[in-house]
Design a protein around this motif. Structure first.
Motif, PDB file in Angstrom:
ATOM      1  N   PRO A 417       0.841  -1.197   0.000  1.00 17.02           N
ATOM      2  CA  PRO A 417       0.000   0.000   0.000  1.00 17.02           C
ATOM      3  C   PRO A 417       0.880   1.253   0.000  1.00 17.02           C
ATOM      4  O   PRO A 417       2.095   1.170   0.161  1.00 17.02           O
ATOM      5  CB  PRO A 417      -0.784  -0.146   1.299  1.00 17.02           C
ATOM      6  CG  PRO A 417       0.110  -0.945   2.188  1.00 17.02           C
ATOM      7  CD  PRO A 417       0.851  -1.901   1.290  1.00 17.02           C
ATOM      8  N   PHE A 427      -5.067  -4.983  -6.777  1.00 14.99           N
ATOM      9  CA  PHE A 427      -5.018  -5.381  -5.376  1.00 14.99           C
ATOM     10  C   PHE A 427      -3.591  -5.292  -4.847  1.00 14.99           C
ATOM     11  O   PHE A 427      -2.626  -5.489  -5.588  1.00 14.99           O
ATOM     12  CB  PHE A 427      -5.499  -6.830  -5.218  1.00 14.99           C
ATOM     13  CG  PHE A 427      -6.862  -7.095  -5.778  1.00 14.99           C
ATOM     14  CD1 PHE A 427      -8.003  -6.836  -5.033  1.00 14.99           C
ATOM     15  CD2 PHE A 427      -7.012  -7.610  -7.056  1.00 14.99           C
ATOM     16  CE1 PHE A 427      -9.261  -7.096  -5.551  1.00 14.99           C
ATOM     17  CE2 PHE A 427      -8.262  -7.866  -7.584  1.00 14.99           C
ATOM     18  CZ  PHE A 427      -9.394  -7.605  -6.825  1.00 14.99           C
ATOM     19  N   PRO A 537      -6.027   2.055  -7.863  1.00 20.52           N
ATOM     20  CA  PRO A 537      -6.022   1.313  -6.594  1.00 20.52           C
ATOM     21  C   PRO A 537      -7.350   0.625  -6.328  1.00 20.52           C
ATOM     22  O   PRO A 537      -8.416   1.229  -6.417  1.00 20.52           O
ATOM     23  CB  PRO A 537      -5.747   2.408  -5.562  1.00 20.52           C
ATOM     24  CG  PRO A 537      -6.221   3.660  -6.204  1.00 20.52           C
ATOM     25  CD  PRO A 537      -5.997   3.504  -7.666  1.00 20.52           C
ATOM     26  N   GLU A 539      -8.833  -1.982  -3.336  1.00 20.88           N
ATOM     27  CA  GLU A 539      -8.550  -2.651  -2.068  1.00 20.88           C
ATOM     28  C   GLU A 539      -9.521  -3.809  -1.869  1.00 20.88           C
ATOM     29  O   GLU A 539     -10.494  -3.965  -2.593  1.00 20.88           O
ATOM     30  CB  GLU A 539      -8.680  -1.649  -0.913  1.00 20.88           C
ATOM     31  CG  GLU A 539      -7.667  -0.515  -0.978  1.00 20.88           C
ATOM     32  CD  GLU A 539      -6.229  -0.963  -0.806  1.00 20.88           C
ATOM     33  OE1 GLU A 539      -5.996  -2.133  -0.451  1.00 20.88           O
ATOM     34  OE2 GLU A 539      -5.334  -0.144  -1.037  1.00 20.88           O
TER      35      GLU A 539
END
Length: 545
Positions: A417, A427, A537, A539
């Motif tokens: 991240p 992911f 991005p 998640e």
């Protein structure tokens, strides 16, 4: 021992070592000639070892031989002081994988191209290693369509695969953004379809463009060389020609392949951005005959007997948008003539045509898991990318399966991240996430589980503009993947990731010697970041198995 992938069993090492020096000879039994050539060319160059031919009974020798009591890719490495090093393989590939282990035992300098310490004594620990792979198919996909990788880069990746005991290179040769294979009867595929005028930088929502033309292709002789180089390393090369979607580049070169009754296909160019193009192949006899011509040349360039999985030809079959078919009178007529229900049935018919065509020539079709929709011939195989569901369904239906779910082994996805990851796509999949990946879908019977040929990591290159970016995204996660594919690991929760990290400390030195621009465990180096380049991005945890 600091070996990657971890072997099944090690006895020792004792405190003594088996010397390898300028007097060490090399004896190769029948069937081990490829490994003999590789040892002289690779270890000989790296460590200044002549490895001259010698008799099998020589005390200071490396001996290579086949042993039919072992499985084809299994090997046994015996290093005994006073007797030298012996590598037995169940088949030629087993001997070669044993030689890869020998290279690791000799230290990181064995991974160089020329000696840096030629006068330093070399030795192998006095030990016995018995080893064999868990899966037959241990693959890596290289997407050379989105960003072209010159031939030298592909040959380099074949060496990196061999060093990690991977044995299938899946070459993604065609897509909307480029066509990378010379087809002599259709010259515009390389004259027009192999380059684009500009390229989107980052995710398709990014406002940034690289205004330089991008392109390249492999000549037929380039591909023959790649296949031969791979075969010397017991690696199968599986070509992918994507149909009926992901085909805008081909349509730009030959507009008659597209849905000309819906769009002006003559005005199309090779796509310069990312995503899924609506421009798909028209379901016409013209298109079928054209691609039969393409596949005829593909089969000649990728012979079925080159390596274990060489009979396979990948036809894509994924992400085929149907809007143009819905509007096309030609497509509607074809659906009616064939007695099909809808456009999904049309795609199934299209894939089924080439399944039959390839099977008649002794080859096997493999495609992404969308090809299951509408039914699939018994001999076809499935690459399961949309999670575990496609792989499980294929195995239950009696199809061979290669597991490559995007949530675990798409190596274009970001590794951590935070904003430092260059072009953060998809992911977060850390080194540990990859190490805990389990290829076999839960809930299969033992018979169904045997349909899982193996597993594959996929390197899609939309945001990888050069070899350094490919290295960064691929390594070190490919080392973790290689262990998953090769070693008999326990269940994901019980795997010793801390032990793997300790072994990686030594492996990073090997990657350094090989010149791999991997992501350091502490994060990207300053020049590996891409500040200001928009990613995508996403998640969330991976779906349940």
């Amino acid at each position: 021992m600091e070996l990657i992938p971890a072997p099944r069993a090690i006895e020792g090492p004792a405190r003594t070592t088996v010397p390898l020096d300028r007097d060490t000879t090399l004896w190769a039994g029948p069937g081990t000639e490829r490994t003999e050539r590789w040892l002289r060319a690779t270890l000989g160059a790296a460590l200044a070892l002549p490895l001259r031919p010698g008799p099998p009974e020589a005390r200071n020798a490396v001996r290579l031989l086949l042993d039919d009591t072992l499985e084809p890719e299994a090997y046994r490495l015996d290093a005994v002081d006073g007797r030298g090093v012996e590598i037995r393989g169940g088949g030629p590939a087993g001997v070669f994988w044993g030689a890869q282990t020998l290279r690791q035992l000799l230290g990181p300098d064995a991974f160089r191209r020329a000696p840096v310490r030629p006068d330093t004594g070399l030795g192998v620990p006095d030990l016995v290693i018995a080893d064999a792979p868990r899966f037959r198919w241990r693959g890596l996909l290289l997407d050379v369509a989105r960003h072209f990788m010159p031939k030298e880069g592909v040959l380099r990746y074949l060496d990196l695969m061999a060093a990690h005991k991977l044995n299938v290179l899946h070459l993604h040769l065609t897509d909307d953004q480029g066509w990378r294979i010379e087809i002599k009867r259709y010259p515009r595929l390389t004259e027009t379809a192999s380059w684009r005028a500009r390229t989107k930088i980052g995710h398709r929502a990014s406002p940034l463009w690289d205004e330089k033309p991008h392109g390249g292709h492999y000549t037929q002789d380039d591909l023959r060389e790649i296949v031969a180089y791979a075969a010397e390393r017991h690696i199968s090369v599986v070509p992918e020609i994507d149909v009926p979607g992901h085909s805008q580049a081909a349509i730009a070169a030959y507009p008659e392949l597209g849905n000309a009754d819906v769009v002006d296909t003559a005005a199309l160019s090779v796509w310069d951005t990312w995503g899924i193009s609506a421009n798909v192949l028209a379901p016409t006899d013209t298109t079928l005959r054209f691609y039969e011509g393409v596949f005829e040349e593909v089969l000649e360039l990728f012979p079925a007997d080159a390596a274990e999985f060489s009979p396979f030809v990948h036809v894509g079959g994924d992400e085929c948008r149907k809007e143009q078919w819905t509007e096309s009178v030609t497509a509607k007529t074809r659906i009616a003539d064939l007695g099909l229900t809808d456009e999904d049935g049309l795609q199934s018919w299209f894939i089924g045509h080439f399944d039959t065509w390839l099977a008649a020539r002794g080859r096997r079709l493999i495609g992404w898991d969308e090809i299951l929709e509408g039914g699939l011939a018994p001999g076809a195989a499935v690459s399961s990318w949309r999670g575990y569901g496609g792989g499980a369904a294929a195995a239950r239906a009696g199809h061979d399966v290669v597991m490559c779910p995007e949530q675990y082994v798409y190596l274009d996805h970001r590794q951590a991240p935070g904003e430092d990851e260059p072009v953060p796509i998809g992911f977060v999949r850390t080194l540990e996430d990859v190490y805990r990946f389990e290829p076999v879908p839960a809930g299969l019977t033992a018979e169904e589980a045997r349909r899982v040929l193996g597993t594959q990591a996929n390197v899609w290159t939309e945001v990888m503009e050069d070899s350094a970016r490919v290295d960064y995204q691929t390594f070190p996660r490919l080392a973790a993947f290689a262990e998953v594919a090769w070693s008999p690991l326990p269940g994901p929760a019980d795997r010793d990731f801390a032990g793997f990290e300790r072994r990686m400390t030594a492996h990073y030195r090997r990657l350094d010697a090989l010149g791999v621009a991997y992501r350091p465990p502490t994060g990207p180096r300053p020049w590996q970041k891409r500040p200001g380049v928009l990613g995508r991005p996403i998640e969330g945890p991976p779906p349940n198995r």
